[in-house]
Design a protein around this motif. Structure first.
Motif, short mmCIF file in Angstrom:
data_model
loop_
_atom_site.label_atom_id
_atom_site.label_comp_id
_atom_site.label_asym_id
_atom_site.label_seq_id
_atom_site.Cartn_x
_atom_site.Cartn_y
_atom_site.Cartn_z
N VAL A 1 -11.46 4.91 -1.77
CA VAL A 1 -11.23 3.55 -1.28
C VAL A 1 -12.57 3.09 -0.73
CG1 VAL A 1 -10.00 2.08 0.34
CG2 VAL A 1 -8.82 4.03 -0.70
N GLU A 2 -13.12 2.06 -1.34
CA GLU A 2 -14.44 1.60 -0.91
C GLU A 2 -14.38 1.03 0.50
OE1 GLU A 2 -16.63 -0.84 -3.59
OE2 GLU A 2 -15.71 0.11 -5.33
N SER B 1 1.08 4.17 -2.84
CA SER B 1 0.71 5.53 -2.44
C SER B 1 1.85 6.51 -2.67
CB SER B 1 0.30 5.52 -0.97
OG SER B 1 -0.12 6.79 -0.57
N THR C 1 -9.33 -2.27 -3.08
CA THR C 1 -9.48 -1.66 -4.39
C THR C 1 -9.42 -0.15 -4.24
OG1 THR C 1 -10.87 -3.49 -5.11
CG2 THR C 1 -10.94 -1.51 -6.44
N TRP C 2 -8.49 0.46 -4.94
CA TRP C 2 -8.31 1.91 -4.90
C TRP C 2 -8.68 2.49 -6.26
CZ3 TRP C 2 -2.90 3.07 -2.36
CH2 TRP C 2 -2.91 2.62 -1.04
N PRO D 1 -5.30 7.75 -3.09
CA PRO D 1 -6.39 7.50 -4.04
C PRO D 1 -7.57 8.43 -3.78
CG PRO D 1 -6.35 5.80 -2.39
CD PRO D 1 -5.15 6.66 -2.13
N PRO E 1 -11.61 -2.49 0.85
CA PRO E 1 -10.46 -1.59 0.96
C PRO E 1 -9.25 -2.03 0.14
CG PRO E 1 -10.69 -2.91 2.93
CD PRO E 1 -11.87 -3.22 2.08
N PHE F 1 0.82 -1.21 0.00
CA PHE F 1 0.00 0.00 0.00
C PHE F 1 0.86 1.26 0.00
CE2 PHE F 1 -3.08 -2.82 2.42
CZ PHE F 1 -3.98 -2.95 1.36
#
Length: 118
Positions: A64-65, A55, A71-72, A61, A69, A51
């Motif tokens: 982020v759902e 980043s 999937t960005w 992002p 989490p 991650f």
């Protein structure tokens, strides 16, 4: 005759004032929102990055759902003045261990993506 020409010119001006020809003369600002991504930065992504590494390369992002989490979403929206809007999407997917597994959208992985990190 002069009065008729004056009325005719006034009517034509009144009709043309609502046309879109005059709209191009009005300044409109560019609307720039989201994550601006360039191909060179996306090409720095490597399979197996964590991650923090992703980043560092791409920035935070845009989305982020909460239910996924891993999937960005990186979205860039640009509406230049009078021109049509443009949008770029990049979807970054991590595996269960938190390592980069794939990305999709307007950018596609190159062969270098699958080369391991040193």
């Amino acid at each position: 005759m002069t009065m008729k020409k004056f009325v005719l010119v006034a009517m034509v001006m009144g009709l043309l004032s609502g046309c879109s020809l005059a709209e191009r003369l009005v300044y409109r600002i560019d609307i720039n929102q989201g994550n601006y991504l360039v191909k060179e930065d996306v090409e720095k992504l490597r399979f197996g990055m964590n991650f923090e590494q992703v980043s560092y390369v791409l920035g935070s992002p845009m989305l982020v759902e909460s239910h996924d989490p891993l999937t960005w979403y990186y979205v860039h929206y640009l509406k230049p003045g009078h021109d049509p809007a443009e949008q770029q999407n990049l979807i970054v997917e991590f595996d269960d261990k938190g390592l980069l597994a794939n990305f999709s959208g307007d950018f596609t992985p190159t062969e270098a993506f699958y080369k391991p990190l040193r």
